[in-house]
Design a protein around this motif. Structure first.
Motif, short mmCIF file in Angstrom:
data_model
loop_
_atom_site.label_atom_id
_atom_site.label_comp_id
_atom_site.label_asym_id
_atom_site.label_seq_id
_atom_site.Cartn_x
_atom_site.Cartn_y
_atom_site.Cartn_z
N ASP A 231 -25.24 42.42 -3.59
CA ASP A 231 -25.65 41.27 -2.79
C ASP A 231 -26.25 40.17 -3.67
OD1 ASP A 231 -28.17 42.28 -3.40
OD2 ASP A 231 -28.67 42.83 -1.34
N SER A 232 -25.89 40.22 -4.98
CA SER A 232 -26.38 39.20 -5.92
C SER A 232 -25.25 38.65 -6.79
CB SER A 232 -27.49 39.79 -6.80
OG SER A 232 -26.99 40.86 -7.58
N ILE A 233 -24.02 38.73 -6.30
CA ILE A 233 -22.86 38.19 -7.01
C ILE A 233 -22.19 37.14 -6.14
CG2 ILE A 233 -20.53 38.70 -7.85
CD1 ILE A 233 -21.48 41.41 -8.74
N THR A 234 -21.95 35.98 -6.70
CA THR A 234 -21.22 34.93 -5.99
C THR A 234 -19.72 35.21 -6.12
OG1 THR A 234 -22.94 33.30 -6.45
CG2 THR A 234 -20.76 32.46 -5.87
N ALA A 235 -19.09 35.55 -5.00
CA ALA A 235 -17.68 35.97 -5.03
C ALA A 235 -17.08 35.91 -3.63
CB ALA A 235 -17.57 37.39 -5.59
N PRO A 236 -15.74 35.86 -3.53
CA PRO A 236 -15.08 35.85 -2.22
C PRO A 236 -14.59 37.22 -1.77
CG PRO A 236 -13.49 35.24 -3.88
CD PRO A 236 -14.78 35.53 -4.61
N TRP A 237 -14.84 38.27 -2.57
CA TRP A 237 -14.21 39.57 -2.31
C TRP A 237 -15.14 40.51 -1.55
CZ3 TRP A 237 -14.06 37.98 -7.71
CH2 TRP A 237 -12.93 37.21 -7.99
N SER A 238 -15.22 40.29 -0.26
CA SER A 238 -15.94 41.19 0.64
C SER A 238 -15.27 41.13 1.99
CB SER A 238 -17.41 40.77 0.76
OG SER A 238 -17.52 39.53 1.43
N TRP A 239 -15.46 42.15 2.80
CA TRP A 239 -14.87 42.17 4.13
C TRP A 239 -15.35 40.97 4.95
CZ3 TRP A 239 -11.04 44.95 6.22
CH2 TRP A 239 -10.88 44.91 7.61
N GLU A 240 -16.64 40.65 4.83
CA GLU A 240 -17.19 39.55 5.60
C GLU A 240 -16.45 38.24 5.35
OE1 GLU A 240 -20.34 42.65 5.32
OE2 GLU A 240 -18.90 41.74 3.93
N MET A 241 -16.08 37.98 4.09
CA MET A 241 -15.49 36.70 3.73
C MET A 241 -13.96 36.72 3.72
SD MET A 241 -18.22 35.46 0.83
CE MET A 241 -17.54 33.80 0.72
N THR A 242 -13.37 37.84 4.12
CA THR A 242 -11.91 37.93 4.13
C THR A 242 -11.33 38.31 5.50
OG1 THR A 242 -11.97 40.24 3.38
CG2 THR A 242 -11.79 38.54 1.68
N ALA A 243 -12.10 39.03 6.32
CA ALA A 243 -11.56 39.55 7.58
C ALA A 243 -11.68 38.59 8.74
CB ALA A 243 -12.24 40.88 7.94
N ARG A 244 -12.49 37.53 8.60
CA ARG A 244 -12.67 36.54 9.65
C ARG A 244 -13.19 37.16 10.95
NH1 ARG A 244 -9.48 31.79 8.02
NH2 ARG A 244 -8.42 32.36 6.07
N GLU A 245 -14.05 38.15 10.83
CA GLU A 245 -14.63 38.77 12.00
C GLU A 245 -15.75 37.92 12.60
OE1 GLU A 245 -14.14 43.62 11.50
OE2 GLU A 245 -16.10 42.69 11.21
N HIS A 246 -16.48 37.20 11.73
CA HIS A 246 -17.67 36.48 12.17
C HIS A 246 -17.65 35.09 11.55
CE1 HIS A 246 -21.51 35.58 13.64
NE2 HIS A 246 -22.27 36.41 12.96
N PRO A 247 -17.65 34.04 12.36
CA PRO A 247 -17.50 32.69 11.82
C PRO A 247 -18.67 32.22 10.95
CG PRO A 247 -17.95 32.63 14.18
CD PRO A 247 -17.66 34.06 13.83
N GLY A 261 -0.15 54.15 -2.73
CA GLY A 261 0.56 55.39 -2.47
C GLY A 261 1.81 55.50 -3.32
N SER A 262 2.51 56.62 -3.19
CA SER A 262 3.68 56.88 -4.02
C SER A 262 4.87 55.97 -3.68
CB SER A 262 4.10 58.34 -3.89
OG SER A 262 4.38 58.66 -2.53
N ARG A 263 4.89 55.42 -2.47
CA ARG A 263 6.03 54.57 -2.06
C ARG A 263 5.61 53.13 -1.74
NH1 ARG A 263 10.49 57.32 -1.85
NH2 ARG A 263 11.56 55.43 -1.08
N GLY A 264 4.33 52.85 -1.74
CA GLY A 264 3.91 51.49 -1.42
C GLY A 264 2.41 51.34 -1.57
N ALA A 265 1.96 50.09 -1.52
CA ALA A 265 0.54 49.78 -1.61
C ALA A 265 0.20 48.75 -0.54
CB ALA A 265 0.18 49.27 -2.99
N LEU A 266 -1.02 48.83 -0.04
CA LEU A 266 -1.45 47.97 1.06
C LEU A 266 -2.75 47.28 0.68
CD1 LEU A 266 -0.92 47.17 4.08
CD2 LEU A 266 -2.38 49.12 4.70
N SER A 267 -2.78 45.96 0.84
CA SER A 267 -4.02 45.23 0.64
C SER A 267 -4.60 44.85 2.00
CB SER A 267 -3.80 43.98 -0.22
OG SER A 267 -2.82 43.12 0.35
N LEU A 268 -5.94 44.84 2.06
CA LEU A 268 -6.64 44.53 3.30
C LEU A 268 -7.75 43.54 3.01
CD1 LEU A 268 -7.08 48.15 4.75
CD2 LEU A 268 -5.38 46.45 5.44
N PRO A 269 -8.02 42.64 3.96
CA PRO A 269 -7.51 42.64 5.33
C PRO A 269 -6.25 41.84 5.58
CG PRO A 269 -9.27 41.06 5.14
CD PRO A 269 -9.15 41.72 3.79
#
Length: 358
Positions: A231-247, A261-269
């Motif tokens: 909670d002391s790093i300035t960055a865009p990589w967190s669920w809060e700032m990527t999932a658009r759950e809370h304005p 996985g062995s056949r594919g990879a998934l990025s979220l959100p």
């Protein structure tokens, strides 16, 4: 038309207000009461037209609700949850279920013995993004899961801590307050964690908790996970700032989780599924991404709707007390590993031991 189920909220801070807004958007629920010790917050709650009480004793004496949401500071969760259980009132406890797993066991045992539903507020499981990810994994789109990586970096201003002194104390650092959500989703998507190795750095602001931690997680499924929180790093990589759950959080187009996985990879959100062509995976073959479809609903509203279903129709909790306990055990293992510099093994809680504890 079925009558709305009356709900009460204990704690009318940031999270309590979000629950009140979610209740207002849920057709099957109504806000019957708010329990809040601070006079200014009580005045704001009265503006919603509900009953307002200074403490739980006054609320229980008056009655008038079929379910209780605990959005109070973490150290109060178990004692207040036990009050709700003793009153026979279904309770949704905000995450984490407790500050210590041993205390959570006491609450779970009391709820199970009394037959009172106990839910834990890991609301991200109700997000259509996570539901779509779970479906992709179950379909085999990723093949055999091998690895998961999660990043939870953001910068909390000084005002956040000055507004509530408990946020500066042990057990209120980003591992327990924030990463608990990410650990819960990693468990939800990849299975149980069986060992943890972690490092943590003390707060640079001089608080009595960490402000940076990373961990290596081993899952029973064979998945290896890595996770980092601060909670002391300035960055865009967190669920809060990527999932658009809370304005309240500025949205970015970044992702914070990667599942391989062995056949594919998934990025979220962003739900981008990466795969090679129709043939066998090959790093020399072209690889492309498909954006998976998902619904667009508010997970907090979905969680309230589920709570109503549990209360009115006896549905099984999606995130039970036991689920909240297991996530908390992983958090505790991280904290212990960071403090002692060793691997911490985890064993699934035996149902009989949980039911008989306390």
């Amino acid at each position: 038309m079925p009558q709305a189920v009356p709900l009460a909220i204990a704690g009318f801070g940031l999270v309590g207000r979000r629950h009140a807004a979610a209740i207002a958007q849920c057709a099957g629920a109504e806000l019957a009461a708010v329990i809040e010790p601070e006079a200014e917050a009580r005045a704001e709650a009265r503006a919603l037209g509900c009953a307002v009480y200074p403490d739980l004793d006054a609320f229980f004496a008056a009655g008038g609700a079929d379910g209780l949401i605990l959005a109070t500071p973490n150290p109060l969760h178990v004692a207040q949850g036990l009050q709700a259980v003793a009153a026979g009132l279904p309770v949704l406890v905000e995450k984490p279920i407790a500050t210590q797993a041993a205390d959570a066991v006491q609450l779970i045992a009391a709820a199970e013995q009394a037959g009172v539903p106990l839910l834990v507020g890991h609301h991200r499981r109700y997000n259509p993004i996570i539901q779509a990810a779970q479906e992709a994994i179950a379909r085999g789109d990723l093949g055999e899961l091998r690895a998961v990586q999660a990043t939870c970096w953001f910068y909390k201003p000084d005002a956040y801590f000055n507004a509530a002194d408990w946020r500066k104390r042990p057990g209120a650092g980003p591992v327990a307050v924030n990463l608990v959500h990410d650990i819960d989703l990693m468990r939800h998507l990849c299975g149980e964690v069986v060992s943890v190795r972690a490092l943590a750095a003390p707060s640079r602001r001089g608080f009595d908790n960490e402000d940076l931690a990373s961990a290596l997680l081993s899952f029973a499924s064979g998945v290896i996970g890595t996770v980092s929180v601060s909670d002391s790093i300035t960055a865009p990589w967190s669920w809060e700032m990527t999932a658009r759950e809370h304005p309240i959080y500025p949205p970015t187009s970044e992702s914070c989780y990667m599942i391989g996985g062995s056949r594919g990879a998934l990025s979220l959100p962003d739900l981008r599924l990466w795969q090679h062509g129709a043939g066998e995976p090959d790093w020399w073959a072209p690889i492309s991404a498909t954006s998976l479809m998902r619904a667009a609903t508010d997970p907090l509203v979905n969680q309230i709707a589920h709570f109503i279903d549990v209360i009115a129709h006896g549905a099984a909790p999606l995130v039970s007390g036991r689920e909240g306990l297991r996530t908390l055990e992983v958090i505790e293992a991280m904290q212990l590993s960071a403090a002692e510099g060793r691997d911490i093994a985890l064993q699934p809680a035996a149902p009989r031991e949980v039911a008989q504890a306390g």
